[in-house]
Design an enzyme around this catalytic site. Structure first.
Site, PDB file in Angstrom:
ATOM      1  N   GLU A   1     -16.599  -3.188  28.091  1.00 27.58           N
ATOM      2  CA  GLU A   1     -16.906  -4.084  26.982  1.00 27.58           C
ATOM      3  C   GLU A   1     -16.586  -5.539  27.294  1.00 27.58           C
ATOM      4  OE1 GLU A   1     -16.478  -2.131  22.601  1.00 27.58           O
ATOM      5  OE2 GLU A   1     -14.642  -2.137  23.792  1.00 27.58           O
TER       6      GLU A   1
ATOM      7  N   TRP B   1       0.863  -1.187   0.000  1.00 24.10           N
ATOM      8  CA  TRP B   1       0.000   0.000   0.000  1.00 24.10           C
ATOM      9  C   TRP B   1       0.894   1.229   0.000  1.00 24.10           C
ATOM     10  CZ3 TRP B   1      -4.393   2.087  -1.023  1.00 24.10           C
ATOM     11  CH2 TRP B   1      -5.586   1.359  -0.925  1.00 24.10           C
TER      12      TRP B   1
END
Length: 617
Positions: free
Chosen positions: A497, A74
């Site tokens: 969480e 990338w």
């Protein structure tokens, strides 16, 4: 995210290399390439298209060899181009690729922090550079140090590199040998069948169907790969034995390696994820965000950030950067709320969406609502290049966290922060508010992030000690001031969480406006305490907690003069990191949540009632 595949074999290995790249396409890439040994020198094919086009080149050129390397990359600096694509070849002093094709071929993942200095030294020796990549510095350096033994050249080369890297290389003078090294970026060994071949790759998925015998190289390892044999050496150049694990082909992409849970693995992947996200960032230029970025950034006068959950907290941190560094008014909105209220649109606003998956329904809906109001200058910070969000926004910065399996986001969050900090610097430059000296200082700090994160991860044993206390609690408070208030919010979110402990976060100055009523010895108070302009104010807030019998758990910078005492537990951060400090301070909070969850026996990677990608409203 970049991907590596390499092999040495008695058979034609090119089909395996190309297939490995195809298996790594999920990471996202803009160029790909393969290089092989041939009797008359090094041969390669490179493409800025898909791997399928590379395959066509390989077939057309009749590339075939038992030794080769391949790569997907990338690019984040300027337009993707063939000359920047891997693999790179060395070119001797005064030579160029047309007159003398070079001796060493190399691929690399990561960021070399000192590439500018190395480049200047190599150019002084007469080495010719064809690309803007830091990778080409490595291959020329290895060529300059080569004296008949490629592995010795690799050892001498990595001794001069500062930053994060995974490297695979071969030399035309040693046709049945591939060498590799890793520091901050993953690299694995695939042990071939019999005595005929061995492999290197950045991901076990690349070798699915080729071998299921995988060795996970450790930080600092170097490897010498030959036909049917290999040697692994640690950072001290001592030969070591690494465990060979059986990794079934279907689970290659999700292999845990030495970790207990995916969340732990992803926490420890953050130095590599940050290095990959910043790969190719050699200057602060609008083109990092797309071809139209220069004109777009010149025209905007404010920023609106839309995001949910963890991504929202990264946006909250970015607000501090954008207003203090770029001096651009910034508003951060919870995406699920934004389109259900009356707002005042401004067509000169840059609408920034932040999302891990790029498919978050609430954020997509908020984006479309903003566009419907006439705000068409849009940009996304996203981890999936092929997602709907990327398609629908004019500009994009693709983070390279890789696949994140744990529901509680970790590496996606820190790579978002890295992308948002880059955006801040680019906008500051576009508005004439970033000097050359400031740009150089910020770039140096960003290049050092992978190493700085490694130092923070070394604090894990101290965090485990805190987790033993937290596992017995049912409530917790998190405090932060200024830029670190969003980090306190993220720390509280992680704890609730996956541990199911009720946790809240407050700006520390708000403590006396209500939350102080909750403070007792059974309510631990986590405090993020960087040595910044608000430190003395924060110390006063801490004293308010101690005066009520509260117990403090403090993440303090090395020079903050906060010490452990009765009721005050201190973990000292390795270094103060200025504006980028949030990326470091959040890591111990991630580890605290993780180890507390382990102690409480909850399902760390799949907490109840939550999903990884929220694609419904």
């Amino acid at each position: 995210m970049c991907g590596i595949v390499a092999a040495v074999s008695t058979r034609n290995i090119v089909p395996v290399l190309v297939q490995g790249l195809q298996r790594l396409e999920y990471r996202g890439y803009d160029s790909c390439g393969v290089a092989v040994y041939a009797e008359d020198g090094l041969k390669r094919a490179r493409s800025t298209s898909r791997v399928a086009e590379l395959q066509a080149q390989v077939d057309s050129d009749h590339l075939a060899s038992g030794t080769g390397i391949a790569h997907t990359r990338w690019a984040t600096h300027g337009a993707p181009a063939i000359h920047n694509a891997h693999p790179h070849f060395s070119h001797g002093p005064g030579a160029n690729s047309a007159s003398r094709p070079g001796k060493v071929a190399l691929v690399h993942n990561g960021i070399i922090e000192n590439h500018d200095e190395l480049r200047a030294a190599l150019q002084a020796k007469g080495y010719v550079f064809e690309s803007q990549t830091d990778t080409e510095v490595i291959v020329h350096l290895m060529d300059s140090l080569y004296d008949g033994d490629l592995f010795e050249a690799l050892k001498a080369t990595v001794a001069q590199l500062h930053g994060a890297y995974a490297i695979a290389a071969f030399c035309k003078d040693e046709p049945h040998r591939v060498v590799g090294a890793r520091a901050g970026s993953p690299l694995i060994l695939g042990v071939g069948r019999g005595d005929s071949e061995n492999f290197l790759a950045s991901d076990a998925m690349a070798l699915a169907g080729v071998t299921d015998q995988i060795v996970y190289l450790e930080e600092g390892d170097l490897i010498d790969l030959q036909l049917g044999k290999y040697w692994v050496f640690d950072r001290h150049h001592q030969r070591v034995a690494r465990e060979v694990k059986t990794v079934h082909a279907h689970s290659g992409a999700a292999e845990l390696g030495p970790y207990r849970h995916y969340m732990q693995k992803e926490i420890f992947e953050q130095p590599r994820a940050i290095a990959d996200t910043l790969e190719g960032v050699n200057g602060i230029v609008p083109e990092l965000f797309g071809d139209e970025a220069y004109r777009t950034f010149k025209d905007i006068d404010s920023v609106l950030i839309l995001a949910c959950g963890t991504s929202y907290y990264s946006g909250c941190a970015a607000k501090y950067w954008l207003e203090s560094i770029a001096q651009i008014p910034t508003q951060v909105e919870v995406a699920s709320e934004y389109r259900y209220r009356t707002s005042v649109p401004n067509p000169r606003t840059l609408v920034v969406t932040i999302t891990q998956s790029g498919e978050t329904a609430d954020t997509l809906a908020a984006l479309r609502h903003a566009q419907g109001l006439g705000m068409t200058q849009t940009l996304t910070i996203c981890n999936v290049a092929t997602s709907a969000m990327v398609r629908e926004c004019k500009l994009a910065y693709i983070t390279r966290a890789g696949i994140e399996i744990g529901v509680a986001s970790t590496k996606a969050f820190t790579t978002q922060l890295a992308g948002l900090f880059l955006l801040t610097l680019v906008l500051a430059q576009s508005k004439g508010r970033l000097s050359d000296e400031e740009e150089a200082s910020h770039l140096k700090a960003m290049r050092h992030l992978p190493a700085a994160l490694q130092a923070v991860l070394a604090l894990e044993p101290q965090v485990i000690s805190w987790a033993e206390d937290f596992a017995k609690m049912e409530n917790a408070l998190f405090l932060g001031r200024g830029l670190h208030y969003p980090i306190a919010l993220e720390g509280a979110l992680k704890l609730k969480e996956i541990t199911y402990i009720h946790a809240e976060a407050y700006a520390a100055g708000e403590l006396k406006h209500g939350p102080l009523a909750l403070v007792t010895s059974a309510m631990p108070v986590v405090t993020v305490a960087p040595n910044d302009s608000l430190l003395e104010k924060l110390k006063s807030n801490m004293q308010e907690v101690r005066a009520r019998g509260g117990v403090l758990y403090v993440l303090a910078d090395a020079d903050s003069r906060i010490v452990s005492s009765e009721g005050i537990h201190v973990i000292r951060m390795p270094e103060h990191y200025g504006a980028l400090s949030p990326l470091l301070h959040v890591v111990p909070l991630q580890l605290l949540a993780y180890h507390t969850a382990c102690a409480r026996g909850t399902d760390v990677d799949k907490p109840r009632n939550l999903a990884k990608s929220v694609t419904v409203e």
